[in-house]
Design a protein around this motif. Structure first.
Motif, PDB file in Angstrom:
ATOM      1  N   GLU A   1       0.627  11.939  91.985  1.00 12.42           N
ATOM      2  CA  GLU A   1       1.315  11.229  93.076  1.00 12.42           C
ATOM      3  C   GLU A   1       1.212   9.723  92.868  1.00 12.42           C
ATOM      4  O   GLU A   1       2.121   8.985  93.227  1.00 12.42           O
ATOM      5  CB  GLU A   1       0.715  11.578  94.449  1.00 12.42           C
ATOM      6  N   GLU A   2       0.076   9.283  92.323  1.00  6.26           N
ATOM      7  CA  GLU A   2      -0.133   7.847  92.176  1.00  6.26           C
ATOM      8  C   GLU A   2       0.691   7.252  91.046  1.00  6.26           C
ATOM      9  O   GLU A   2       0.912   6.045  90.991  1.00  6.26           O
ATOM     10  CB  GLU A   2      -1.623   7.531  91.942  1.00  6.26           C
ATOM     11  N   VAL A   3       1.107   8.076  90.115  1.00  4.02           N
ATOM     12  CA  VAL A   3       1.869   7.531  88.985  1.00  4.02           C
ATOM     13  C   VAL A   3       3.372   7.703  89.202  1.00  4.02           C
ATOM     14  O   VAL A   3       4.187   7.071  88.535  1.00  4.02           O
ATOM     15  CB  VAL A   3       1.420   8.178  87.641  1.00  4.02           C
ATOM     16  N   ALA A   4       3.747   8.545  90.171  1.00  4.17           N
ATOM     17  CA  ALA A   4       5.169   8.871  90.358  1.00  4.17           C
ATOM     18  C   ALA A   4       6.019   7.621  90.581  1.00  4.17           C
ATOM     19  O   ALA A   4       7.059   7.442  89.940  1.00  4.17           O
ATOM     20  CB  ALA A   4       5.327   9.842  91.534  1.00  4.17           C
ATOM     21  N   GLY A   5       5.580   6.764  91.465  1.00  8.81           N
ATOM     22  CA  GLY A   5       6.350   5.548  91.731  1.00  8.81           C
ATOM     23  C   GLY A   5       6.326   4.579  90.560  1.00  8.81           C
ATOM     24  O   GLY A   5       7.378   4.232  90.004  1.00  8.81           O
ATOM     25  N   PRO A   6       5.123   4.145  90.129  1.00  3.18           N
ATOM     26  CA  PRO A   6       5.059   3.151  89.057  1.00  3.18           C
ATOM     27  C   PRO A   6       5.816   3.560  87.784  1.00  3.18           C
ATOM     28  O   PRO A   6       6.509   2.735  87.181  1.00  3.18           O
ATOM     29  CB  PRO A   6       3.560   3.029  88.789  1.00  3.18           C
ATOM     30  N   GLN A   7       5.722   4.827  87.389  1.00  3.83           N
ATOM     31  CA  GLN A   7       6.373   5.212  86.131  1.00  3.83           C
ATOM     32  C   GLN A   7       7.895   5.040  86.194  1.00  3.83           C
ATOM     33  O   GLN A   7       8.542   4.863  85.175  1.00  3.83           O
ATOM     34  CB  GLN A   7       5.978   6.636  85.693  1.00  3.83           C
ATOM     35  N   SER A   8       8.445   5.090  87.428  1.00  2.00           N
ATOM     36  CA  SER A   8       9.897   4.977  87.540  1.00  2.00           C
ATOM     37  C   SER A   8      10.378   3.570  87.201  1.00  2.00           C
ATOM     38  O   SER A   8      11.571   3.328  87.072  1.00  2.00           O
ATOM     39  CB  SER A   8      10.351   5.365  88.950  1.00  2.00           C
ATOM     40  N   LEU A   9       9.444   2.620  87.033  1.00  2.51           N
ATOM     41  CA  LEU A   9       9.833   1.243  86.693  1.00  2.51           C
ATOM     42  C   LEU A   9      10.026   1.028  85.205  1.00  2.51           C
ATOM     43  O   LEU A   9      10.592   0.019  84.780  1.00  2.51           O
ATOM     44  CB  LEU A   9       8.757   0.268  87.191  1.00  2.51           C
ATOM     45  N   CYS A  10       9.537   1.974  84.390  1.00  2.00           N
ATOM     46  CA  CYS A  10       9.594   1.759  82.934  1.00  2.00           C
ATOM     47  C   CYS A  10      11.034   1.792  82.457  1.00  2.00           C
ATOM     48  O   CYS A  10      11.790   2.701  82.778  1.00  2.00           O
ATOM     49  CB  CYS A  10       8.776   2.836  82.219  1.00  2.00           C
ATOM     50  N   VAL A  11      11.428   0.779  81.658  1.00  2.00           N
ATOM     51  CA  VAL A  11      12.806   0.713  81.152  1.00  2.00           C
ATOM     52  C   VAL A  11      12.933   1.324  79.753  1.00  2.00           C
ATOM     53  O   VAL A  11      13.987   1.252  79.135  1.00  2.00           O
ATOM     54  CB  VAL A  11      13.323  -0.737  81.106  1.00  2.00           C
ATOM     55  N   SER A  12      11.855   1.894  79.230  1.00  2.00           N
ATOM     56  CA  SER A  12      11.872   2.515  77.902  1.00  2.00           C
ATOM     57  C   SER A  12      12.352   1.569  76.811  1.00  2.00           C
ATOM     58  O   SER A  12      13.035   1.986  75.888  1.00  2.00           O
ATOM     59  CB  SER A  12      12.781   3.752  77.898  1.00  2.00           C
ATOM     60  N   CYS A  13      11.973   0.310  76.907  1.00  2.00           N
ATOM     61  CA  CYS A  13      12.448  -0.638  75.886  1.00  2.00           C
ATOM     62  C   CYS A  13      11.628  -0.544  74.619  1.00  2.00           C
ATOM     63  O   CYS A  13      12.042  -0.996  73.564  1.00  2.00           O
ATOM     64  CB  CYS A  13      12.423  -2.060  76.431  1.00  2.00           C
ATOM     65  N   GLY A  14      10.421  -0.002  74.729  1.00  2.00           N
ATOM     66  CA  GLY A  14       9.599   0.190  73.534  1.00  2.00           C
ATOM     67  C   GLY A  14       8.775  -1.016  73.127  1.00  2.00           C
ATOM     68  O   GLY A  14       8.067  -0.981  72.121  1.00  2.00           O
ATOM     69  N   ALA A  15       8.824  -2.104  73.903  1.00  2.00           N
ATOM     70  CA  ALA A  15       8.112  -3.325  73.497  1.00  2.00           C
ATOM     71  C   ALA A  15       6.601  -3.112  73.429  1.00  2.00           C
ATOM     72  O   ALA A  15       5.926  -3.639  72.543  1.00  2.00           O
ATOM     73  CB  ALA A  15       8.439  -4.457  74.461  1.00  2.00           C
ATOM     74  N   CYS A  16       6.063  -2.305  74.349  1.00  2.45           N
ATOM     75  CA  CYS A  16       4.616  -2.110  74.402  1.00  2.45           C
ATOM     76  C   CYS A  16       4.072  -1.508  73.111  1.00  2.45           C
ATOM     77  O   CYS A  16       3.019  -1.911  72.618  1.00  2.45           O
ATOM     78  CB  CYS A  16       4.242  -1.252  75.603  1.00  2.45           C
ATOM     79  N   ALA A  17       4.831  -0.540  72.568  1.00  3.74           N
ATOM     80  CA  ALA A  17       4.334   0.139  71.365  1.00  3.74           C
ATOM     81  C   ALA A  17       4.260  -0.824  70.176  1.00  3.74           C
ATOM     82  O   ALA A  17       3.482  -0.617  69.251  1.00  3.74           O
ATOM     83  CB  ALA A  17       5.224   1.325  71.031  1.00  3.74           C
ATOM     84  N   GLN A  18       5.064  -1.876  70.223  1.00  2.00           N
ATOM     85  CA  GLN A  18       5.052  -2.833  69.120  1.00  2.00           C
ATOM     86  C   GLN A  18       3.775  -3.642  69.070  1.00  2.00           C
ATOM     87  O   GLN A  18       3.308  -4.009  68.000  1.00  2.00           O
ATOM     88  CB  GLN A  18       6.245  -3.808  69.246  1.00  2.00           C
TER      89      GLN A  18
END
Ligand code: SF4
Lengths: 193, 741
Positions: B348-365
């Motif tokens: 429940e705690e991650v449901a809202g925050p995860q919806s903000l991810c734009v899947s740009c992939g910058a973090c993995a870099q």
């Protein structure tokens, strides 16, 4: 660790130390260390481990008219609370990062590096190693003992407010790294290798 | 903690958050890149090699976790520590209070510890009458303000100096001018020194647990952590079991990566190795599980346990830059928080925050431990969808994706929409009548981006055999005799047909025989991105079926290529036959730019130079940079083949804010990201913005139009087709760029 230090190792170490906002100085012996410290304050704290291993440091300081505090009583923090300058001896210097490895197990050893404003870190040129792995070897050889070792790199700092860098927060705000270069007999009477 | 919606609203309402974080992210990026560059030079190895080496060490520990935990415990115990394993936050808190009671301590000085935040220790202590005092400057500021950290490393980065000065003035009852940061910093020393000396317990976290000697590695810049460890008669460590490394030498590898990634420093001021208590002191180490073992058993997310909490994944995250860590994450913020929150704090705690991810992939870099964060976040998103936890726009997305799977339905729907909106079509956008457009919440939520004009006929109609005039062939015919299947991309086909049409023209002018398979629909990316993996798999399979054969497949949409190359193998990992077919397809599929530069369609220098020297700038589609590893291929092609000056776009590879479903679920966040992007475009002073992903193009065009900017947003294919010899008469010309219906 008694091999002579390659000159470029020392140069790299010096460069990193300066980049970390410490002051770098090469000195011929403890006499010069004492003069340096005495130039800043009439009271100087020295780490109990240094006082025990090299009594001449205290003698030299007192001979120069400096009052010496060695915080080895029941309340070491109170003993050094108002002492502005402290001297410690580092086990080694690391050229890669400009860090000094200081072993400070007893509370008295720790308070001098934490509570003073100007910390003088003394290291023998022959104790400077190339990479952080040198420090890892030192720790591994002792299994982490005696129990508290810090790689110290420059004066304390923070960038917690708007990422703006401020030097001197809770620990020392000035760090002088003094490298003992000479083979002067009073320079390094003790060497653990 | 307040519910997600409230946290998000608060963040969006506070302009300080966005302005402050944008400048923080920019400054960090510069220092970090310089530092990592210097590290690569020093080590003679690439960042990738260095992080993979360290990741392998961390993975090796988890493969033999019990062994390393036992070894650490034995060595730490031999050094005089008491090591206790605790399962849940409640157990951890209770254990802590027991230690405090035994020591008769009612004041605790705390060095920075994310685990203490994870278990909610401060609240627990206050409830039982023990006073915790944060001693890290940032944490202390937050404690005074009654807030929680918004960043793993820079806890108070969401606060401006004016806010902090106001807080200090109020709480400490003396004047603090906002420009005197030095004074604000130094007051911590005087205020906290007494606490260190008076407290009965010092608490710290640990950056690493070194099994070899039973040591704790603890880094800090301020020196407060050292005092929390050294001065009080009892030292308690709260730490997650994932912090284990085998040896001191391994810890040094972590040191090399950590500070550079965290604060852009080569090393922190203090790197402490604590082995057992000092003489006259007790030391307790609480080893916390709280979902870590479960995480390790889930192969999709286990690698997240490599995390060394450097915060880099937040520092490059576009939505984080708009809303900050109070919304983008739970206790753990940034990309990693979107993964581990499910395990530490529940779905429940991650449901809202995860919806903000734009899947740009910058973090993995930038992640120094090479965690495949974007893929993991989509796994979490799928868990959220399956769990039925409440998520913004969840139901609509589910229904939408379900319907989108039906090609004919989608076809019909768009045709109908095209006819219905014909009277509203102006300058390539759909003009929403003022009676709706000026109303709230429409105005704020949607007004920042004009919706695209919907054509009556999709691209596939125009591209029917024989419909499009034969183009004048280019002198160079690199594609002579080649058959190319054109994958239109579902969005462009129906919302920006000029893009696939221009692509077809260009390929034909270069000699290709272009075919448009009728049954094609969607690669599955929108479904995958929405956490609907079953639907996504169906669409990938359908696409593989329609693109059967041995011919080259070319698409104007790099996002589809990323899907086929990168995501499809992951989605089909349990379907060996499908996996093989997807890999075969990926092997012969190109996006236009790679087809024209690295593929068979290489165009000779100057072959599309029509003498026009109007400067252009290039937005690099984020996933093309981050997932496909593309660098300046478009810029180079434009310079070499089209002969046009290209002005570098600042932050060229950063997401434009389209971000799959984000612009629908969280329009204000998307608008914030777009604003940053268009601000960068303004700085180039160019009037032509070229990029190559249809989603970005529709989004950027809408934003440019709504903000009244004089910038033409063109797909690379349109721009190049506009330079073909017969361009002026064709609808691929730049003049017909904005939805030339
Ligand atoms: S996930 Fe990677 S980038 Fe993010 S905090 Fe952890 S180590 Fe750093």
């Amino acid at each position: 660790m008694n091999t002579t230090t390659a000159p470029n190792l020392l140069q790299r170490f010096a460069a990193r130390v300066t980049e970390a906002s410490s002051t770098y100085l090469e000195v011929a012996g403890w006499q010069q260390v004492v003069e340096h410290a005495g130039g800043y304050s009439e009271v100087v704290a020295i780490a109990p481990s240094l006082a025990a291993a090299q009594p001449e440091v205290r003698e030299l300081l007192e001979a120069a008219g400096v009052r010496v505090v060695v915080p080895d009583g029941d309340d070491p923090a109170a003993e050094v609370a108002d002492v502005p300058v402290a001297i410690v001896r580092a086990e080694m210097g690391v050229a890669e990062s400009g860090s000094l490895l200081v072993s400070e197990h007893a509370l008295g050893d720790r308070v001098v590096t934490m509570l003073c404003h100007r910390l003088i870190q003394v290291v023998a040129a022959s104790d400077i190693v190339d990479r952080l792995e040198g420090a890892a070897e030192w720790l591994a050889a002792r299994n982490g003992q005696p129990g508290f070792a810090s790689l110290m790199t420059g004066p304390s700092r923070t960038a917690d407010i708007e990422r703006s860098l401020t030097i001197g927060v809770q620990g020392p705000d000035e760090v002088d790294v003094l490298v003992l270069t000479a083979t002067d007999p009073t320079a390094t009477t003790e060497d653990d290798a | 903690m307040k519910p997600f919606d409230e946290r998000l609203d608060t963040a969006l309402a506070d302009d300080n958050v966005r302005t402050g974080l944008t400048s923080f992210q920019r400054g960090w990026r510069e220092s970090r890149d310089t530092m990592i560059g210097a590290l690569e030079e020093q080590e003679g190895r690439s960042f990738d090699e260095l992080r993979q080496e360290f990741a392998a060490i961390k993975d090796g520990v988890r493969d033999n976790w019990d062994h390393y935990i036992d070894r650490f415990t034995a060595n730490a115990t031999a050094a005089g520590a008491t090591v206790t394993r605790v399962g849940t936050p409640a157990e951890a808190n209770e254990a802590f209070v027991r230690i405090a009671r035994d020591a008769d301590a009612d004041l605790v000085v705390k060095g920075k510890s994310m685990v203490s935040e994870e278990i909610g220790l401060n609240h627990y202590l206050e409830d039982v009458g023990i006073t915790p005092v944060e001693t890290d400057l940032g944490e202390w500021i937050l404690q005074l303000a009654g807030e929680t950290p918004s960043h793993l490393v820079m806890p108070a980065i969401h606060k401006r100096k004016e806010q902090i000065a106001e807080l200090f003035t109020r709480v400490l009852e003396r004047e603090f001018p906002p420009d005197d940061i030095d004074r604000m910093v130094k007051v911590a020393r005087t205020e906290l020194r007494q606490k260190f000396l008076a407290s009965g317990i010092g608490l710290s976290g640990a950056n690493a647990l070194i099994a070899e000697g039973g040591s704790i590695m603890l880094i800090c810049n301020e020196g407060n952590n050292r005092m929390s460890v050294a001065l009080p008669p009892v030292h308690v460590v709260t730490v997650g079991i994932e912090k284990l490394v085998p040896t001191y030498a391994d810890a040094m590898k972590q040191v090399r990566l950590l500070a550079r990634s965290a604060t852009g420093q080569p090393i922190t001021v203090y790197t402490n190795f604590v082995t057992g208590p000092r003489p006259g002191q007790q030391q307790h180490i609480l080893l916390l599980d709280n979902g870590r073992t479960a995480m390790n058993e889930d192969p999709d997310v286990a690698a997240a346990l490599r995390c060394i909490r450097c915060g880099a994944c937040a520092n490059v995250c576009p939505p984080y830059g708009v809303v900050g860590g109070h919304a983008f994450g739970h206790v753990y913020t940034g990309a990693i928080g979107l993964v581990n929150t499910e395990f530490h704090h529940g779905i429940e705690e991650v449901a809202g925050p995860q919806s903000l991810c734009v899947s740009c992939g910058a973090c993995a870099q930038v992640c120094p431990t090479d965690i495949p964060l974007p893929m993991q976040i989509l796994e979490i998103r799928q868990d959220v969808v399956e769990s039925g936890a409440a998520v913004p726009g969840g139901r609509i997305a589910h229904l939408g994706i379900g319907a989108f799977g039906h090609r004919r339905l989608v076809d019909l729907g768009f045709r109908a929409l095209g006819i219905a909106t014909t009277p509203l079509r102006r300058d390539g956008v759909t003009k929403i009548p003022a009676i709706i457009a000026d109303r709230e919440p429409f105005a704020t939520r949607v007004g920042w981006r004009s919706p695209p004009a919907i054509p009556v006929r999709p691209a596939r109609d125009t591209l029917k055999r024989g419909k499009l005039a034969e183009p004048t062939p280019l002198d160079a015919q690199p594609l002579a005799g080649r058959r190319v299947q054109l994958f239109l991309q579902c969005l462009s086909d129906r919302m920006a047909p000029e893009i696939p049409i221009a692509t077809a023209k260009l390929l034909r002018a270069a000699g290709a025989h272009v075919m448009v398979p009728r049954e094609q629909h969607c690669c599955g990316l929108p479904a995958y991105d929405a956490g609907e993996q079953d639907a996504a798999r169906d669409m990938v399979r359908q696409t593989m079926q329609t693109l059967e054969g041995i011919d080259d497949v070319v698409t104007p949409a790099s996002s589809c290529l990323a899907m086929l190359k990168h995501d499809a193998p992951h989605l089909l990992r349990d379907d060996l036959d499908g996996l093989e077919r997807s890999q075969q397809l990926a092997g012969r599929t190109y996006d236009l730019i790679s087809y024209l530069t690295a593929g068979p369609g290489r165009l000779p220098a100057g072959s599309l130079d029509n003498g026009d020297r109007t400067p252009v700038t290039v937005h690099r589609f984020c996933q093309a940079s981050n997932t496909l590893g593309r660098r300046d291929a478009i810029e180079q092609l434009l310079r070499d083949v089209a002969g046009v000056p290209v002005v570098p776009l600042p932050e060229a590879s950063e997401c434009c804010g389209f971000g799959g479903s984000t612009s629908v679920r969280h329009p204000e966040v998307s608008a914030g990201i777009l604003d940053r992007k268009l601000g960068c475009v303004d700085r180039t002073e160019t009037s032509i913005l070229i990029t190559d992903n249809p989603g970005c193009i529709l989004h950027l065009r809408g934003g440019v139009h709504a903000s009244g900017r004089e910038v033409r947003v063109l797909h690379l294919a349109e721009y190049l087709a506009g330079r073909l010899p017969d361009a002026t008469s064709a609808d691929g010309s730049p003049d017909a760029s904005t939805n030339g219906a």
